[in-house]
Design an enzyme around this catalytic site. Structure first.
Site, PDB file in Angstrom:
ATOM      1  N   SER A 122       0.844  -1.217   0.000  1.00  0.00           N
ATOM      2  CA  SER A 122       0.000   0.000   0.000  1.00  0.00           C
ATOM      3  C   SER A 122       0.875   1.262   0.000  1.00  0.00           C
ATOM      4  O   SER A 122       0.431   2.331  -0.409  1.00  0.00           O
ATOM      5  CB  SER A 122      -0.895   0.009   1.243  1.00  0.00           C
ATOM      6  OG  SER A 122      -0.099   0.064   2.422  1.00  0.00           O
ATOM      7  N   PHE A 176       6.976  -3.916  11.195  1.00  0.00           N
ATOM      8  CA  PHE A 176       7.082  -2.542  10.682  1.00  0.00           C
ATOM      9  C   PHE A 176       5.744  -2.053  10.123  1.00  0.00           C
ATOM     10  O   PHE A 176       5.500  -0.860  10.072  1.00  0.00           O
ATOM     11  CB  PHE A 176       8.081  -2.486   9.512  1.00  0.00           C
ATOM     12  CG  PHE A 176       9.511  -2.733   9.873  1.00  0.00           C
ATOM     13  CD1 PHE A 176      10.135  -3.935   9.550  1.00  0.00           C
ATOM     14  CD2 PHE A 176      10.254  -1.755  10.509  1.00  0.00           C
ATOM     15  CE1 PHE A 176      11.467  -4.156   9.848  1.00  0.00           C
ATOM     16  CE2 PHE A 176      11.600  -1.978  10.817  1.00  0.00           C
ATOM     17  CZ  PHE A 176      12.199  -3.167  10.489  1.00  0.00           C
ATOM     18  N   SER A 213       8.352   4.746  17.964  1.00  0.00           N
ATOM     19  CA  SER A 213       8.859   6.054  17.535  1.00  0.00           C
ATOM     20  C   SER A 213       9.066   6.972  18.735  1.00  0.00           C
ATOM     21  O   SER A 213       8.354   6.872  19.735  1.00  0.00           O
ATOM     22  CB  SER A 213       7.849   6.689  16.568  1.00  0.00           C
ATOM     23  OG  SER A 213       8.137   8.045  16.357  1.00  0.00           O
ATOM     24  N   TYR A 263      -1.678   9.042  14.589  1.00  0.00           N
ATOM     25  CA  TYR A 263      -0.529   8.174  14.269  1.00  0.00           C
ATOM     26  C   TYR A 263       0.288   7.929  15.543  1.00  0.00           C
ATOM     27  O   TYR A 263       0.558   6.784  15.901  1.00  0.00           O
ATOM     28  CB  TYR A 263       0.353   8.806  13.188  1.00  0.00           C
ATOM     29  CG  TYR A 263       1.759   8.263  13.193  1.00  0.00           C
ATOM     30  CD1 TYR A 263       2.812   8.975  13.770  1.00  0.00           C
ATOM     31  CD2 TYR A 263       2.027   7.007  12.664  1.00  0.00           C
ATOM     32  CE1 TYR A 263       4.088   8.442  13.817  1.00  0.00           C
ATOM     33  CE2 TYR A 263       3.312   6.473  12.702  1.00  0.00           C
ATOM     34  CZ  TYR A 263       4.338   7.204  13.291  1.00  0.00           C
ATOM     35  OH  TYR A 263       5.606   6.668  13.348  1.00  0.00           O
ATOM     36  N   LYS A 306       1.009   4.373  18.136  1.00  0.00           N
ATOM     37  CA  LYS A 306       2.281   3.845  18.650  1.00  0.00           C
ATOM     38  C   LYS A 306       2.188   3.665  20.173  1.00  0.00           C
ATOM     39  O   LYS A 306       2.642   2.664  20.731  1.00  0.00           O
ATOM     40  CB  LYS A 306       3.435   4.795  18.311  1.00  0.00           C
ATOM     41  CG  LYS A 306       3.786   4.868  16.838  1.00  0.00           C
ATOM     42  CD  LYS A 306       4.253   3.523  16.297  1.00  0.00           C
ATOM     43  CE  LYS A 306       4.657   3.623  14.837  1.00  0.00           C
ATOM     44  NZ  LYS A 306       4.980   2.308  14.241  1.00  0.00           N
TER      45      LYS A 306
END
Ligand code: WQD
Length: 346
Positions: free
Chosen positions: A36, A83, A127, A154, A158
């Site tokens: 994607s 990932f 992150s 986002y 995480k």
């Protein structure tokens, strides 16, 4: 018998470079990627570098049946590096449910598979975003820095992912987990066979600089020079993608060799030094001879002012340290951009 590792999102920027380093370290690699936000041609690039073509499944990790079929077909798997995730901060604000559904469903499927197929180790790609804006004087941030409320869906995925991992480990699973908190990954493989390939207008700084240097973009917008930093522009800890990839090998080795001390371990992956936007632009010129045209514009919503990592734990416990000098990283990124032009990609 070589240990076999599954890389979800293995055709992506960090995943592909990690595949190369895992193969170099003697692992067999299986890639799950739904393409994607990446290209199948990356598999060719990996093979050109290492001479070994990774096994590739074009599957979506939110599709549990497809994940389990692939695991059943592959036989014993020693570990997973997860990932696969949507990662555009701005897009996540506009499409939060896409981010929560994709990033969390895929994580839960992979955690269930890790338990059901008796893996030894699970590495999660997290992150420095989880730290938010460090308190004044708190840079460099270490792994005990407080987790701040996420600045975007986002970033929230995480944080939630890390909580899910802690909860399933406390519930008692057979595998260990290492959470790797990346600072700002940049660069490309020195062979220029693989690198960062953003779709559309790059959101991140270095791809935008490289495309401006190539003439694809007219000029770089620097989002603010009125921050409380020496030159007024934001500071980040830019880490070479090949250095970052090698850290994943160290993390996997630690778990596969049974050296993990805790059910979940956390490591910051950065250089330990901060670099400003304007410093990066100047260093790009030193590395390539190209003075990228730029203009100072207003601040970008959601940007934090300054963050760089304390990486002592990764250095001392993981036995890993960033090695590539920033100028070399920038030169590699530019060589990758030139190769994209030579191949007619952009
Ligand atoms: C760096 C600096 C911008 C573009 C994000 C995610 C992080 C990770 C990396 C996924 C900032 C400035 C940028 C431009 C600019 N993503 N900038 N002009 O925002 O630190 O981190 O990407 O894994 O989780 O949060 O990276 O490269 O977007 O920005 O001035 O055209 O460059 O303001 O100060 P960021 P970035």
């Amino acid at each position: 018998m070589k240990n076999k590792i599954v890389l979800t999102g293995g055709c992506g920027f960090i995943g592909s470079h990690t595949c190369v380093e895992l193969q170099n370290a003697g692992y067999d690699v299986v890639i799950f990627d739904n393409l994607s936000n990446s290209e199948a041609a990356v598999v060719e690039g990996i093979e050109k570098i290492t001479g070994t073509r990774p096994i590739f499944y074009q599957i979506d990790c939110t599709d549990k049946a497809a994940v389990y079929q692939a695991f059943q077909k592959e036989g014993p798997i020693a570990g997973v590096i997860h990932f696969a995730a949507s990662k555009a901060v701005g897009e996540s604000v506009v499409k939060p449910l896409l981010y929560y559904r994709n990033n969390l469903t895929s994580l839960m499927n992979m955690l269930e598979a890790a338990n059901d197929f008796h893996l030894k180790g699970f590495v999660f790609s997290s992150s420095c975003t989880v730290y938010g804006e460090p308190d004044e004087g708190r840079n460099p941030v270490d792994e005990t820095a407080p987790i701040k409320p996420a600045m975007s869906p986002y970033g929230n995925t995480k944080q939630i992912a890390e909580e899910i991992i802690r909860d399933i480990e406390n519930a008692g699973v057979d595998f260990k987990t290492i959470i790797l908190r990346y600072f700002n990954p940049i660069g490309a493989h020195p062979t220029a066979e693989i690198g960062e390939l953003p779709r559309g207008v790059p959101q991140n700084l270095l791809p935008y600089i490289c495309q401006t240097a190539m003439g694809i973009r007219k000029e770089l917008s620097v989002f603010g020079d009125d921050y409380n930093t020496p030159d007024g522009s934001c500071i980040r800890d830019y880490i070479d993608v090949c250095d970052l990839a090698k850290a994943h090998v160290c993390a996997l080795n630690r778990m596969v060799e049974g050296k993990s001390q805790d059910k979940v371990e956390y490591f910051n992956l950065g250089t330990g030094s901060g670099v400003s936007v304007l410093e990066l632009i100047n260093t790009f010129k030193e590395a390539t001879g190209i003075a990228v045209p730029y203009k100072i514009v207003g601040r970008r919503a959601g940007d934090i002012e300054k963050i760089w990592g304390c990486v002592d734990k990764a250095n001392n416990v993981l036995g890993w340290k960033a090695q590539v000098p920033l100028k070399e990283t920038l030169a590699n990124a530019w060589r990758w951009q030139e190769n994209l032009r030579k191949k007619g990609v952009m």
